[in-house]
Every structure is written in C-alpha cells, then in structure tokens.
Design an enzyme around this catalytic site. Structure first.
Site, PDB file in Angstrom:
ATOM      1  N   THR A 167     -19.225  -4.028   1.526  1.00  0.00           N
ATOM      2  CA  THR A 167     -19.405  -5.480   1.595  1.00  0.00           C
ATOM      3  C   THR A 167     -19.950  -5.976   0.257  1.00  0.00           C
ATOM      4  O   THR A 167     -19.432  -6.936  -0.329  1.00  0.00           O
ATOM      5  CB  THR A 167     -20.362  -5.846   2.750  1.00  0.00           C
ATOM      6  OG1 THR A 167     -19.732  -5.466   3.979  1.00  0.00           O
ATOM      7  CG2 THR A 167     -20.680  -7.331   2.779  1.00  0.00           C
ATOM      8  N   CYS A 178     -17.235  -5.401  12.510  1.00  0.00           N
ATOM      9  CA  CYS A 178     -17.997  -6.521  11.927  1.00  0.00           C
ATOM     10  C   CYS A 178     -17.695  -7.845  12.617  1.00  0.00           C
ATOM     11  O   CYS A 178     -18.476  -8.788  12.521  1.00  0.00           O
ATOM     12  CB  CYS A 178     -17.672  -6.670  10.449  1.00  0.00           C
ATOM     13  SG  CYS A 178     -17.993  -5.170   9.570  1.00  0.00           S
TER      14      CYS A 178
HETATM   15  N1  PLP Z   1     -13.736  -3.196   4.005  1.00  0.00           N
HETATM   16  C1  PLP Z   1     -13.143  -2.581   5.027  1.00  0.00           C
HETATM   17  C2  PLP Z   1     -11.653  -2.476   5.050  1.00  0.00           C
HETATM   18  C3  PLP Z   1     -13.895  -2.046   6.071  1.00  0.00           C
HETATM   19  O1  PLP Z   1     -13.280  -1.459   7.103  1.00  0.00           O
HETATM   20  C4  PLP Z   1     -15.297  -2.167   6.008  1.00  0.00           C
HETATM   21  C5  PLP Z   1     -16.134  -1.612   7.102  1.00  0.00           C
HETATM   22  O2  PLP Z   1     -16.428  -2.182   8.074  1.00  0.00           O
HETATM   23  C6  PLP Z   1     -15.884  -2.824   4.915  1.00  0.00           C
HETATM   24  C7  PLP Z   1     -15.073  -3.325   3.927  1.00  0.00           C
HETATM   25  C8  PLP Z   1     -17.375  -3.015   4.806  1.00  0.00           C
HETATM   26  O3  PLP Z   1     -17.999  -1.826   4.437  1.00  0.00           O
HETATM   27  P1  PLP Z   1     -19.587  -1.667   4.558  1.00  0.00           P
HETATM   28  O4  PLP Z   1     -19.869  -1.417   5.996  1.00  0.00           O
HETATM   29  O5  PLP Z   1     -19.902  -0.477   3.693  1.00  0.00           O
HETATM   30  O6  PLP Z   1     -20.223  -2.885   4.036  1.00  0.00           O
END
Ligand code: PLP
Length: 377
Positions: free
Chosen positions: A71, A325
């Site tokens: 993120t 999310c």
């Molecule tokens: N991008 C994608 C494609 C994801 O699947 C995720 C995970 O939920 C993220 C970004 C975000 O990653 P993080 O949980 O490390 O912030």
C-alpha cells in the site's frame, strides 16, 4: 487445523521468516543507523535482505527501497512519480481493476487535477492492448497497471507498455503492482520494462507490515515523507529491521519458479474440474489466469459473506470474497467485468500457496456441495 485457501489475502509465514524475525527481535535489535556493533549487525541484516530481493528481481540492490507494505509502495510510486513528472504532462493511464491502494491514490491525483484514463477489463478481467494503445499519448506522464489481478487472477499486458510509451513519444513512468506475481512467477523489471514495482512480504510467506518499491536507477520520484537519511531519503524512518530480515528470509526460501508453477497449474486444473462439476457453479476467472487464484460463483441463497462464515464455522475452511481490503464492499473488479449482481454478490475467491494440496480442494468442494444442497438458490 484450518484449510487455508485465502493466500491472496495473506500467507502463513514460513519457518525461515519466523526465525529471522525472532533473531532480530531478541538478539540483533540495534538501530541499523547506530554505529556500534549491534547497529552494524542490524544494518548487515537489512542489507542482506535488500540483496536477496534484488537478486530475485535481477536488479541492483540500490534500486530497492523498503516500505511498510505494498500500500505504501504504491502510494509512494504514484504520488512520487506524479509530482516529479507533472511539468511534462497531465495524463495518467491505469485500469479499473487495480488494488484499492492504487485506485484511491489515483482518485486523489485526479482531484488534484490530473486527467485519468481507467481501462475497463473484458468479462474475464483482461485488459486489451488496443485500449492501452489508444489511451497513452504524448502528455501521459504515468502508466500504472498491476501484473496479476488479486481477485480473479487475470494477467495484464504490463510487458507491452514500454513499447507503446516509446511509440507514442510519451515521457511516462511505468509502475506495476506485482504483489500477486512476485514469488510466483519470474518478475524482472527489465523484462517488464517497468520503472517502479511494488511488492510485499506477507504474500510470499514473509511477515506483514513490510514491502518494497523497486525504483529503476536514474528514475526521479519525489518523497512523500521527510525525515532522516534512511532509504536514501526517499522513505525516511528507522528501518523495520526484523520485518525486513523476515522478508529477505522468505525470498530466499522461495522454491524454484518452474517447479512451483507446474504444481500450481496441476492443483488449479484439479480444482476447476471439481468446482465445475458442482451444480450451477460458474468460474469467473479466465483460462489464462494465474493458477493461484480462482474466482467462482456459488449458487445458493446465501451471499458470499455468509458463505465464507459458514465455510469457516462448519468446516474450518478459509476463502474470501473479493479482496480482503474491501471488507464486504461490492467487488469493483467483478463490477468492472460487467458481471450481473447475482454473480457479484455470491462469488468467492479461492487462492492457493505452495502449501496447498488436492486434499484442501477436496475439503472445499465437499463443503460447497453440502452448502448448495442445504441452502439452494
Ligand atoms: N496490491 C495488491 C494487488 C494486493 O493484493 C495487496 C494486498 O492486499 C496490496 C497491494 C496491498 O499490500 P499490503 O497489504 O502490503 O499493503
């Protein structure tokens, strides 16, 4: 013991990562910026993890910047690039099926005055190259496209962007969210033609709260946060050395891609066959999707959120609906694929890791059979 089929949300940390985190927390707890022995040891661990990630990506260690996850890596890439490039043009090209951390960052850039083109997928989540070609112009300063979609597994044409950008005389920086690809297929910045790549540890059996942004040597992006000298001032703040060491250990523990992909494809085929044999189930993922992700409609009167709860409470099975999310919001990916509301409301995502077996698929399919019979549409 749970049957864990939600690996696109997160994975179980591998023993190597757990041991590395533990060692950093209990023995090697110095601040990597401190000049005494404990500090130097911590810096060595951070540096070794950076090297392990760089080796996996086939890039230089200096091109890896640690963040708190993908993120943050996505936000740093997008705001950092947009701010560094804004004098050269105003257009940003992306897709409608990115992760929320890209979608919402780009919504904010749009509010700040950028013109945003969001490419729509087909009914299987694929993005057309001709749409991409039409969208990029000489005023395009940023193209952001994920490599593998996290809800349906579609593989996007990231490798085509560089050529189109050159043909259109566009100054654009190319960013790709490789969270669902890294560790599963060979992600190489040079082959992808990308300037910026986001990855995260917790999708590859590493710890949560640690990710990285690859920034191609010579690429200028502006920082989002200001402070000390860490990460060459692009991402200041004391490095999360335990998590970074865990990330490095998880990368080193990754099995051979070819062997692992073959196993994943076999498991995927087996699962698709078994799921398709259940009355009324529809597979939303395309045939060329990543073998690690299957999105499927389950015909019952229950909505997917209730299905998830039932699968866990009755059978200890973990799957998800859409992205973790999104927390129950209607899937923007299935909506962009123009699936009908019945399908959007009642689809689940099954996602594999290297630890899953046919027994897990059998457990899921027999539970789904029971559910469809007990609670029909
Ligand atoms: N991008 C994608 C494609 C994801 O699947 C995720 C995970 O939920 C993220 C970004 C975000 O990653 P993080 O949980 O490390 O912030």
């Amino acid at each position: 013991m749970a049957v864990y089929l939600d690996n696109s949300a997160t994975t179980k940390p591998c023993p190597e990562a757990v041991a590395a985190v533990n060692k950093m927390l209990t023995e090697n707890y110095g601040n990597p910026s401190s000049l005494h022995g404990l500090g130097i040891e911590a810096m060595k661990a951070v540096s070794a993890a950076r090297q392990a990630i760089a080796d996996k990506l086939g890039c230089e260690k200096e091109e890896i910047f640690f963040t708190s996850g993908a993120t943050e890596a996505n936000n740093l890439a997008l705001f950092g690039a947009a701010s560094a490039m804004k004098r050269k043009g105003n257009r940003i090209v992306t897709t409608a099926i990115e992760h929320e951390s890209v979608l919402q960052a780009i919504d904010e850039l749009e509010r700040q005055g950028f013109e945003v083109i969001r490419l729509m997928p087909d009914e299987k989540g694929f993005i057309s190259i001709s749409d991409l070609r039409d969208a990029i112009d000489e005023k395009t300063v940023l193209v952001s496209m994920m490599y593998i979609n996290n809800e349906v597994g579609s593989v996007l044409p990231v490798e085509k962007i560089r050529k189109i950008v050159s043909l259109k005389n566009s100054p654009a920086l190319i960013h790709t969210d490789c969270v669902q690809a890294f560790g599963k297929i060979d992600v190489r910045p040079k082959k992808l033609g990308a300037d910026l790549i986001s990855i995260t540890a917790h999708k590859i059996h590493g710890p949560k709260g640690c990710g990285a942004l690859y920034v191609k040597k010579g690429t200028k992006i502006n920082p989002r946060t200001f402070g000390g000298e860490q990460e060459k001032r692009l991402r200041p703040g004391t490095e999360a050395a335990p998590l970074i060491a865990g990330f490095g250990a998880a990368v080193e523990a990754l099995p051979d891609f070819k062997e692992q992909s073959k196993k994943a494809e076999e498991l995927n085929l087996y699962a698709i066959e078994r799921l398709a044999a259940l009355d009324g189930v529809i597979i939303n993922s395309g045939e060329n999707a990543s073998p690690y992700i299957i999105n499927a409609y389950i015909p019952s009167f229950m909505r997917s959120q209730t299905v998830l709860q039932w699968l866990y409470s009755s059978h200890g099975i973990c799957v998800s609906n859409g992205s973790a999310c999104a927390k129950g919001k209607k899937s923007h990916v299935l909506s962009a694929m123009r699936l009908n509301d019945e399908i959007i409301d009642k689809s689940i995502r099954i996602s594999f890791s290297r630890e899953n077996t046919k027994d897990d698929v059998d457990a899921l399919c027999s539970a789904l059979k029971e559910l469809i019979e007990k609670y029909p549409k």
